[in-house]
Design a protein around this motif. Structure first.
Motif, short mmCIF file in Angstrom:
data_model
loop_
_atom_site.label_atom_id
_atom_site.label_comp_id
_atom_site.label_asym_id
_atom_site.label_seq_id
_atom_site.Cartn_x
_atom_site.Cartn_y
_atom_site.Cartn_z
N VAL A 135 0.87 -1.21 -0.09
CA VAL A 135 -0.04 -0.11 0.02
C VAL A 135 0.74 1.23 0.01
CG1 VAL A 135 -0.19 0.45 2.48
CG2 VAL A 135 -1.97 0.87 0.96
N ALA A 136 2.13 1.07 0.67
CA ALA A 136 2.83 2.23 0.45
C ALA A 136 3.44 2.72 -0.84
CB ALA A 136 4.24 2.04 1.45
N LEU A 137 3.27 1.72 -1.99
CA LEU A 137 3.47 2.02 -3.17
C LEU A 137 2.28 2.55 -4.23
CD1 LEU A 137 6.05 -0.90 -4.18
CD2 LEU A 137 6.38 1.36 -3.26
N VAL A 138 1.12 2.48 -3.64
CA VAL A 138 0.04 2.82 -4.36
C VAL A 138 -0.01 4.06 -4.77
CG1 VAL A 138 -2.73 2.75 -4.62
CG2 VAL A 138 -1.41 0.98 -3.40
N THR A 139 -0.23 5.15 -3.72
CA THR A 139 -0.21 6.54 -4.19
C THR A 139 1.26 7.07 -4.15
OG1 THR A 139 -2.35 6.95 -3.19
CG2 THR A 139 -1.20 8.76 -3.42
N ASN A 140 2.05 6.80 -3.13
CA ASN A 140 3.20 7.30 -3.05
C ASN A 140 4.31 6.94 -4.05
OD1 ASN A 140 2.20 8.48 -0.73
ND2 ASN A 140 3.51 7.67 0.59
N GLY A 141 4.16 5.57 -4.28
CA GLY A 141 5.10 5.00 -5.46
C GLY A 141 4.99 5.54 -6.67
N VAL A 142 3.51 5.37 -6.93
CA VAL A 142 3.14 5.61 -8.54
C VAL A 142 3.42 7.19 -8.62
CG1 VAL A 142 1.46 5.93 -10.16
CG2 VAL A 142 1.40 4.12 -8.88
N ASP B 149 3.18 17.25 12.89
CA ASP B 149 4.17 17.29 13.70
C ASP B 149 5.65 17.12 12.88
OD1 ASP B 149 2.46 18.08 15.44
OD2 ASP B 149 2.87 16.46 17.03
N GLY B 150 5.60 16.69 11.76
CA GLY B 150 6.51 16.29 11.07
C GLY B 150 7.66 15.39 11.54
N ARG B 151 6.99 14.22 12.37
CA ARG B 151 7.84 13.12 12.88
C ARG B 151 7.82 12.06 12.32
NH1 ARG B 151 5.29 11.29 16.75
NH2 ARG B 151 3.36 12.79 17.26
N ALA B 152 7.16 11.99 11.12
CA ALA B 152 6.86 10.66 10.25
C ALA B 152 8.27 10.38 9.49
CB ALA B 152 5.63 10.55 9.41
N VAL B 153 8.88 9.16 9.37
CA VAL B 153 9.82 8.89 8.47
C VAL B 153 9.11 7.54 7.54
CG1 VAL B 153 12.07 7.82 7.94
CG2 VAL B 153 11.59 9.45 9.71
N GLY B 154 8.68 8.00 6.47
CA GLY B 154 8.12 7.16 5.60
C GLY B 154 6.40 7.25 5.81
N LYS B 155 5.54 6.04 5.55
CA LYS B 155 4.40 6.21 5.50
C LYS B 155 3.62 5.41 6.68
CE LYS B 155 0.58 5.18 2.27
NZ LYS B 155 0.25 6.57 1.71
N TYR B 156 2.78 6.09 7.41
CA TYR B 156 1.98 5.36 8.32
C TYR B 156 1.00 4.26 7.64
CZ TYR B 156 3.89 7.44 12.41
OH TYR B 156 4.49 7.88 13.36
N VAL B 157 0.70 3.28 8.03
CA VAL B 157 -0.31 2.24 7.41
C VAL B 157 -1.25 1.84 8.55
CG1 VAL B 157 -0.70 0.15 6.39
CG2 VAL B 157 1.33 1.65 5.88
N LEU B 158 -2.48 2.02 8.32
CA LEU B 158 -3.56 1.26 9.17
C LEU B 158 -3.97 0.07 8.73
CD1 LEU B 158 -6.06 4.36 9.54
CD2 LEU B 158 -4.16 3.78 10.96
N VAL B 159 -4.13 -0.98 9.70
CA VAL B 159 -4.59 -2.30 9.43
C VAL B 159 -5.75 -2.59 10.08
CG1 VAL B 159 -3.86 -4.76 10.01
CG2 VAL B 159 -2.06 -2.77 9.46
N ALA C 78 13.28 14.00 1.51
CA ALA C 78 13.64 13.02 0.89
C ALA C 78 13.32 11.70 1.83
CB ALA C 78 15.06 13.03 0.66
N SER C 79 13.04 12.26 3.24
CA SER C 79 12.60 11.05 4.18
C SER C 79 11.12 10.57 4.21
CB SER C 79 13.28 11.41 5.39
OG SER C 79 12.53 12.64 6.03
N GLY C 80 10.41 11.09 3.73
CA GLY C 80 8.93 11.09 3.48
C GLY C 80 8.47 9.93 2.62
N GLY C 81 7.25 9.87 2.57
CA GLY C 81 6.71 8.75 1.92
C GLY C 81 6.72 8.83 0.73
#
Length: 346
Positions: free
Chosen positions: A130-137, A335-345, A160-163
């Motif tokens: 799912v990290a590739l669906v919007t961000n990857g494309v 808050d700018g604390r994310a490195v990459g993408k959060y995913v809900l399961v 560069a550290s974001g999703g």
């Protein structure tokens, strides 16, 4: 409500956004009721749904295409078809799929148009997929379809550290492209691990700092901030280079000013296009980008899944959280604390 109706509602835990403001106040969990597949649609049991900056913009009513409150957010998702509606061909119950509905992903069962689905290989991890669906494309299309970047070129990736930025950096490095990536100092090690050279995005004269690393300028700048910072990004370009604006910061805007954060990019794109026609840009150009489903989307997502399967890509997963923690994920983005993408399961 009947007992059967109550049971149906309990079968579909979901999260909805009730208004503009803080995530702790306007993100709530509720029972949405399991949908039935209408004509041309399918019902997907969601394995993972992404959390993106689009949801931050929607929460503050600053997204360019905002749905009406209340609604179930969730820009992208992956899962398995459990019901197929009339008129659907090519898809069957049990098929694993990916989709980018723009909203509606933060629930256990989602009804989706069959024409916007893409096949998902069985062996891929749901969160990474799912990290590739919007961000990857987004990353793939900006690099491959909007620029002429080649191996040996140098590009600048903001965030560069974001999703999106982390995936764009990995794809570019894989192609033999040198990447300069902006990020806060706390994230510089993560940027280096992706193969890029980090710069503090708060550097007072960022264009000069970039020129110190790339005296002739860079072949492309990928800008997710927008606003007046686009002028700095333009100043970093080498002759013939491309500035790609793919999002806009909403900091400082009032809720409800839904299109204003995006006007600076639109104005500059038009201005640079006119100047380019008059031969006044040295071949430089500026392009705005917005990911959308379609033929190219499915093809490019498949290309990304191929790189994931080969181990070329390593999507940065900031966290795998239950639906009940959706507000916490949005707070981390704010808050700018994310490195990459959060995913809900679900």
């Amino acid at each position: 409500m009947t007992a059967a109706g109550t049971q149906a509602a309990l079968d579909n835990p979901a999260v909805r956004m009730t208004g503009s403001g803080e995530p702790e106040q306007h993100i709530e969990r509720y029972d949405a009721g399991r949908p039935a597949a209408g004509r041309g649609k399918v019902v997907v049991e969601v394995e993972a749904a992404g959390v993106s900056f689009a949801e931050v913009q929607m929460l503050q009513h600053l997204h360019p295409f905002p749905p009406r409150f209340p609604f179930v957010p969730g820009y992208d998702l992956v899962g398995r078809i459990v019901e197929v509606g009339d008129g659907v061909t090519g898809w069957n119950a049990g098929d694993r799929v990916a989709a980018m509905p723009r909203y509606g992903g933060w629930q256990k069962y989602a009804e989706l148009p069959a024409k916007h689905l893409a096949a998902l290989p069985e062996d891929l991890d749901a969160a990474e997929a799912v990290a590739l669906v919007t961000n990857g494309v987004t990353a793939w299309q900006m690099l491959h379809r909007l620029t002429d970047v080649e191996a040996g070129d140098t590009v600048l990736v903001h965030g560069a550290s974001g999703g999106v930025g982390s995936l764009l950096t990995q794809i570019a490095v894989h192609r033999g492209v040198r990447v300069i990536g902006t990020a806060s100092p706390a994230k510089h090690d993560a940027v280096r691990e992706l193969g890029a050279e980090p710069l503090d995005y708060r550097t007072p004269d960022l264009p000069s700092a970039v020129r110190a690393l790339a005296p002739g300028g860079v072949a492309a700048v990928f800008d997710h901030i927008g606003g007046k910072g686009l002028d700095s990004s333009w100043a970093m370009l080498a002759p013939g280079g491309t500035l790609v604006s793919f999002d806009s910061s909403v900091a400082g805007y009032e809720p409800g000013q839904w299109f204003r954060p995006h006007l600076p990019a639109l104005r500059r794109t038009v201005r640079h296009a006119v100047a380019r026609r008059l031969g006044r840009t040295g071949g430089r150009r500026m392009r705005m980008y917005y990911v959308k489903p379609g033929k190219d989307f499915e093809a490019d997502l498949n290309a990304m899944y191929g790189l994931l399967a080969q181990g070329v890509l390593r999507p940065e997963i900031a966290g795998r959280l239950p639906l009940a923690e959706a507000a916490a994920a949005l707070r981390a983005l704010l808050d700018g604390r994310a490195v990459g993408k959060y995913v809900l399961v679900p």
